[in-house]
Design a protein around this motif. Structure first.
Motif, PDB file in Angstrom:
ATOM      1  N   SER A   1      48.272 -13.095  -0.330  1.00 51.97           N
ATOM      2  CA  SER A   1      48.477 -11.663  -0.589  1.00 51.97           C
ATOM      3  C   SER A   1      47.300 -11.064  -1.350  1.00 51.97           C
ATOM      4  O   SER A   1      46.548 -11.777  -2.022  1.00 51.97           O
ATOM      5  N   SER A   2      47.153  -9.771  -1.252  1.00 54.29           N
ATOM      6  CA  SER A   2      46.146  -9.054  -2.037  1.00 54.29           C
ATOM      7  C   SER A   2      46.556  -9.092  -3.511  1.00 54.29           C
ATOM      8  O   SER A   2      47.719  -9.371  -3.834  1.00 54.29           O
TER       9      SER A   2
ATOM     10  N   GLU B   1      54.833  -1.972  -6.264  1.00 52.96           N
ATOM     11  CA  GLU B   1      55.188  -3.321  -6.720  1.00 52.96           C
ATOM     12  C   GLU B   1      56.326  -3.891  -5.871  1.00 52.96           C
ATOM     13  O   GLU B   1      56.275  -5.046  -5.420  1.00 52.96           O
ATOM     14  N   PHE B   2      57.336  -3.054  -5.670  1.00 55.03           N
ATOM     15  CA  PHE B   2      58.490  -3.466  -4.868  1.00 55.03           C
ATOM     16  C   PHE B   2      58.057  -3.857  -3.458  1.00 55.03           C
ATOM     17  O   PHE B   2      58.459  -4.908  -2.934  1.00 55.03           O
ATOM     18  N   GLN B   3      57.212  -3.004  -2.853  1.00 55.41           N
ATOM     19  CA  GLN B   3      56.729  -3.278  -1.502  1.00 55.41           C
ATOM     20  C   GLN B   3      55.880  -4.545  -1.461  1.00 55.41           C
ATOM     21  O   GLN B   3      55.955  -5.324  -0.501  1.00 55.41           O
ATOM     22  N   TRP B   4      55.076  -4.760  -2.489  1.00 54.54           N
ATOM     23  CA  TRP B   4      54.210  -5.941  -2.551  1.00 54.54           C
ATOM     24  C   TRP B   4      55.044  -7.212  -2.541  1.00 54.54           C
ATOM     25  O   TRP B   4      54.798  -8.128  -1.758  1.00 54.54           O
ATOM     26  N   TRP B   5      56.056  -7.259  -3.392  1.00 50.85           N
ATOM     27  CA  TRP B   5      56.918  -8.436  -3.459  1.00 50.85           C
ATOM     28  C   TRP B   5      57.801  -8.570  -2.226  1.00 50.85           C
ATOM     29  O   TRP B   5      58.121  -9.683  -1.793  1.00 50.85           O
ATOM     30  N   GLN B   6      58.190  -7.457  -1.640  1.00 51.89           N
ATOM     31  CA  GLN B   6      58.974  -7.508  -0.410  1.00 51.89           C
ATOM     32  C   GLN B   6      58.162  -8.155   0.708  1.00 51.89           C
ATOM     33  O   GLN B   6      58.683  -8.965   1.483  1.00 51.89           O
ATOM     34  N   ASN B   7      56.877  -7.819   0.767  1.00 54.90           N
ATOM     35  CA  ASN B   7      56.007  -8.423   1.780  1.00 54.90           C
ATOM     36  C   ASN B   7      55.834  -9.922   1.547  1.00 54.90           C
ATOM     37  O   ASN B   7      55.864 -10.712   2.503  1.00 54.90           O
ATOM     38  N   VAL B   8      55.649 -10.319   0.290  1.00 49.08           N
ATOM     39  CA  VAL B   8      55.518 -11.741  -0.028  1.00 49.08           C
ATOM     40  C   VAL B   8      56.779 -12.492   0.384  1.00 49.08           C
ATOM     41  O   VAL B   8      56.714 -13.567   1.003  1.00 49.08           O
ATOM     42  N   THR B   9      57.925 -11.924   0.053  1.00 45.73           N
ATOM     43  CA  THR B   9      59.199 -12.571   0.362  1.00 45.73           C
ATOM     44  C   THR B   9      59.442 -12.619   1.864  1.00 45.73           C
ATOM     45  O   THR B   9      59.885 -13.644   2.406  1.00 45.73           O
ATOM     46  N   TYR B  10      59.166 -11.521   2.540  1.00 52.20           N
ATOM     47  CA  TYR B  10      59.313 -11.485   4.001  1.00 52.20           C
ATOM     48  C   TYR B  10      58.438 -12.559   4.646  1.00 52.20           C
ATOM     49  O   TYR B  10      58.892 -13.316   5.512  1.00 52.20           O
ATOM     50  N   ASN B  11      57.180 -12.641   4.210  1.00 55.91           N
ATOM     51  CA  ASN B  11      56.252 -13.616   4.780  1.00 55.91           C
ATOM     52  C   ASN B  11      56.682 -15.045   4.477  1.00 55.91           C
ATOM     53  O   ASN B  11      56.454 -15.949   5.294  1.00 55.91           O
ATOM     54  N   THR B  12      57.303 -15.249   3.328  1.00 58.76           N
ATOM     55  CA  THR B  12      57.807 -16.580   2.968  1.00 58.76           C
ATOM     56  C   THR B  12      58.784 -17.084   4.021  1.00 58.76           C
ATOM     57  O   THR B  12      58.664 -18.214   4.515  1.00 58.76           O
TER      58      THR B  12
ATOM     59  N   GLN C   1      52.303 -20.178  -0.405  1.00 65.45           N
ATOM     60  CA  GLN C   1      51.341 -19.864   0.644  1.00 65.45           C
ATOM     61  C   GLN C   1      51.255 -18.354   0.860  1.00 65.45           C
ATOM     62  O   GLN C   1      50.160 -17.787   0.957  1.00 65.45           O
ATOM     63  N   ALA C   2      52.426 -17.704   0.928  1.00 68.40           N
ATOM     64  CA  ALA C   2      52.458 -16.246   1.098  1.00 68.40           C
ATOM     65  C   ALA C   2      51.873 -15.531  -0.113  1.00 68.40           C
ATOM     66  O   ALA C   2      51.139 -14.538   0.014  1.00 68.40           O
ATOM     67  N   PHE C   3      52.181 -16.039  -1.298  1.00 69.02           N
ATOM     68  CA  PHE C   3      51.674 -15.463  -2.545  1.00 69.02           C
ATOM     69  C   PHE C   3      50.154 -15.555  -2.603  1.00 69.02           C
ATOM     70  O   PHE C   3      49.459 -14.591  -2.926  1.00 69.02           O
TER      71      PHE C   3
END
Length: 221
Positions: A56-57, A73-84, A51-53
């Motif tokens: 995401s943009s 890239e790191f920040q993008w995946w950190q946001n996905v993981t945080y939102n998860t 759902q978070a993925f």
């Protein structure tokens, strides 16, 4: 995977086509999160991850400096993981989310989370013997180079075209045209194989490539 006539280049998607996640993303997230105080069922985490993925943009950036791109890239995946974990209300259970994420991010560079599909190596070897050029087109980040090295796959591919370095993600035309240009190949002389109907089949077809949808999901009656 097999072919009946010979194109100049065969491009493949990466995740879901060449290799996939062992068990599930949720399973990996859950096992590692337990070290940091979070206990939740893998199926639930897997649901919230996708759902978070999905929300995401695209994993693509208007930036030319590769080191800055790696930070993005790191920040993008950190946001996905945080939102998860935020969506299932376990984010505050972490003893140290930042350290957890660094460990998780680096883990996905290794061979451990991945499995190569059984038909891949025989197909790649056959295509190499036929003298067909091979490339990857993927909505991935720069960790793909480490993953391919660690899975002993990089030797097969002349080019690797990824969304984070191209500035656009599939199904946008630019990422396919960028890959084709690296092989000096016209779209009609290239094949593209991927597991997503929208991103891979229709994306490649929109620029004139011969495209094949690879359905990796098991269908049961």
């Amino acid at each position: 995977m097999s072919i009946n006539y010979q194109p100049k280049v065969i491009f493949l998607d990466a995740v879901g086509t060449i290799f996939g996640v062992k068990n599930s993303v949720g399973d990996i997230y859950t096992k590692l999160a337990k070290k940091y105080g979070v206990n939740r069922e893998a199926e639930i985490i897997n649901h919230y991850f996708y759902q978070a993925f999905k929300n995401s943009s695209p994993l693509a950036f208007e930036e030319e400096n590769e080191e800055k791109i790696k930070d993005l890239e790191f920040q993008w995946w950190q946001n996905v993981t945080y939102n998860t974990f935020h969506q299932n209300e376990t984010i505050n259970d972490f003893t140290d989310f930042n350290t957890f994420f660094i460990e998780l991010y680096n883990y996905f560079k290794t061979s451990q989370p991945w499995v190569i599909y059984d038909d891949v190596i025989p197909s790649l070897n056959q295509w190499q013997k036929q003298g067909i050029e091979l490339g990857i087109i993927s909505n991935f980040d720069t960790r793909i180079y480490d993953v391919l090295d660690n899975l002993n796959l990089r030797q097969y591919f002349q080019t690797i075209t990824i969304s984070s370095l191209t500035g656009v993600a599939k199904p946008e035309d630019k990422i396919f045209l960028t890959a084709l240009a690296q092989h000096n190949c016209q779209p009609e002389n290239a094949w593209y194989i991927g597991d997503s109907v929208k991103e891979d089949y229709w994306g490649g077809k929109s620029v004139g490539m011969q495209c094949f949808w690879l359905n990796r999901k098991k269908v049961t009656n």
